[in-house]
Design an enzyme around this catalytic site. Structure first.
Site, PDB file in Angstrom:
ATOM      1  N   CYS A 179       3.371  -7.272   7.943  1.00 12.52           N
ATOM      2  CA  CYS A 179       2.142  -7.206   8.738  1.00 12.52           C
ATOM      3  C   CYS A 179       0.886  -7.418   7.903  1.00 12.52           C
ATOM      4  O   CYS A 179      -0.194  -7.615   8.462  1.00 12.52           O
ATOM      5  CB  CYS A 179       2.064  -5.873   9.458  1.00 12.52           C
ATOM      6  SG  CYS A 179       3.519  -5.521  10.484  1.00 12.52           S
ATOM      7  N   HIS A 188      -4.854  -4.609  11.390  1.00  9.48           N
ATOM      8  CA  HIS A 188      -3.523  -4.910  11.917  1.00  9.48           C
ATOM      9  C   HIS A 188      -3.290  -4.055  13.154  1.00  9.48           C
ATOM     10  O   HIS A 188      -3.596  -2.854  13.174  1.00  9.48           O
ATOM     11  CB  HIS A 188      -2.469  -4.620  10.858  1.00  9.48           C
ATOM     12  CG  HIS A 188      -1.082  -4.564  11.393  1.00  9.48           C
ATOM     13  ND1 HIS A 188      -0.557  -5.556  12.194  1.00  9.48           N
ATOM     14  CD2 HIS A 188      -0.100  -3.614  11.257  1.00  9.48           C
ATOM     15  CE1 HIS A 188       0.684  -5.229  12.524  1.00  9.48           C
ATOM     16  NE2 HIS A 188       0.977  -4.067  11.985  1.00  9.48           N
ATOM     17  N   ASN A 212       2.472  -5.068  18.845  1.00 13.18           N
ATOM     18  CA  ASN A 212       2.378  -5.302  17.412  1.00 13.18           C
ATOM     19  C   ASN A 212       3.018  -6.652  17.108  1.00 13.18           C
ATOM     20  O   ASN A 212       4.231  -6.799  17.181  1.00 13.18           O
ATOM     21  CB  ASN A 212       3.094  -4.172  16.667  1.00 13.18           C
ATOM     22  CG  ASN A 212       3.082  -4.337  15.159  1.00 13.18           C
ATOM     23  OD1 ASN A 212       2.810  -5.412  14.636  1.00 13.18           O
ATOM     24  ND2 ASN A 212       3.390  -3.268  14.451  1.00 13.18           N
TER      25      ASN A 212
END
Length: 333
Positions: free
Chosen positions: A123, A258, A289
């Protein structure tokens, strides 16, 4: 006398010139995401903030999604694909070990002479790409395309209660190019390899070779450990990046972290002491996500909605598997 090696002359500074995103067609609500796990829409919303996410159809490959996002970013930057000198792809869901998906992306968008390579930093990969692109432009000039693209639906176990409902698919891209004034600040990045097992692939690929009947490798995550690390450590990294850029938290116009968890985002925002007027990206609510794609997708969303504007000062913060992290202050395109 030894011959001197020629040093390329790059741009005095770099900046983000354009952004684009692609969101898969299929919208998956919480009821569908928890069909195979003991959970509920209410629990998912309260713990993560996620209401929906997108899962790609078979024809929405990494290359297809990346191409769509990249072409939007190139058009927004006011350049042509032939101007792109390098393509950096942040992804860890490319299921072929080689070649890099970046080379396919370069070909798809028409940047056939561009260099291309992938970054596997989970990520945090996209912000690593921004940093490398900025350095490349200042060292060599030209235009660098940075793409975050993931098909998380390919690597999640729908029966794993810790991951099944969290992740989504998509792509986001930016173009980094020359600038006469600073547009991308110094990077603050690193990794805590002692906690590398907190986010991991369940088994290595050779397990499938040695045990053909073994289930396909899937993403595993120690959610509580990652949550604590992100809340307590990433706020510090964010402040360091702000200080490295020579500004104060109150000088920010936007915070684009993020998109891991809405509670993590809220906790970091409080810890950093950001004023209420600062736009905080929360694309996670409708996208889930999306790992390496989450920051450029969130950037595209806040600009498209008018919550942020061209020329705004934003903090980009990525963190995830490794446990890797990278943060940088940048001017929005």
């Amino acid at each position: 006398m030894k011959a001197e090696i020629a040093v390329p002359m790059g741009a005095p500074h770099s900046r983000i010139l354009g952004v684009g995103a692609y969101r898969p067609r299929r919208v998956v609500d919480n009821a569908e995401a928890c069909r195979h796990i003991d959970s509920s829409d209410e629990w998912i919303r309260s713990r993560t903030g996620i209401v929906t996410r997108r899962w790609a159809d078979p024809d929405e490959t990494l290359g297809v999604m990346a191409e769509a996002a990249a072409l939007k970013a190139i058009a927004a930057a006011g350049i042509t694909p032939h101007d792109v000198t390098c393509v950096i792809a942040a992804t860890f869901t490319h299921l072929m070990q080689t070649p890099a998906i970046a080379t396919e992306i370069a070909h798809r968008v028409g940047a056939d002479r561009a260099a291309g390579f992938d970054i596997s930093a989970g990520c945090a990969g996209f912000v690593h790409g921004v940093v490398l692109a900025s350095d490349a432009v200042r060292a060599r000039g030209g235009y660098v395309l940075v793409v975050g693209v993931e098909r998380m639906s390919d690597i999640i176990d729908l029966k794993d209660r810790s991951t099944a409902f969290i992740f989504g698919d998509g792509a986001g891209a930016i173009v980094v190019g020359p600038s006469q004034t600073p547009g991308i600040g110094p990077a603050v990045w690193g990794a805590d390899g002692s906690q590398a097992d907190a986010i991991r692939q369940s088994v290595p690929w050779n397990t499938l070779r040695d045990h053909p009947d073994h289930p396909f490798p899937a993403l595993r995550q120690d959610g509580q450990r990652v949550f604590r690390w992100a809340v307590y450590e990433m706020a510090k990294v964010a402040v360091q990046a702000i200080e490295a850029a020579g500004i104060r938290p109150e000088d920010l116009d936007a915070f684009i972290p993020h998109q891991a968890n809405e509670r993590i985002i809220d906790s970091m925002t409080r810890s950093m002491g950001l004023p209420s007027r600062v736009t905080v990206a929360k694309d996670i609510v409708t996208s889930g996500n999306t790992s390496g794609a989450s920051i450029p997708m969130a950037m595209d969303a806040v600009l498209a909605s008018g919550e942020a504007a061209s020329g705004d000062t934003a903090l980009l913060l990525g963190y995830g598997a490794g446990l890797s992290y990278a943060a940088v202050v940048a001017t929005l395109p």
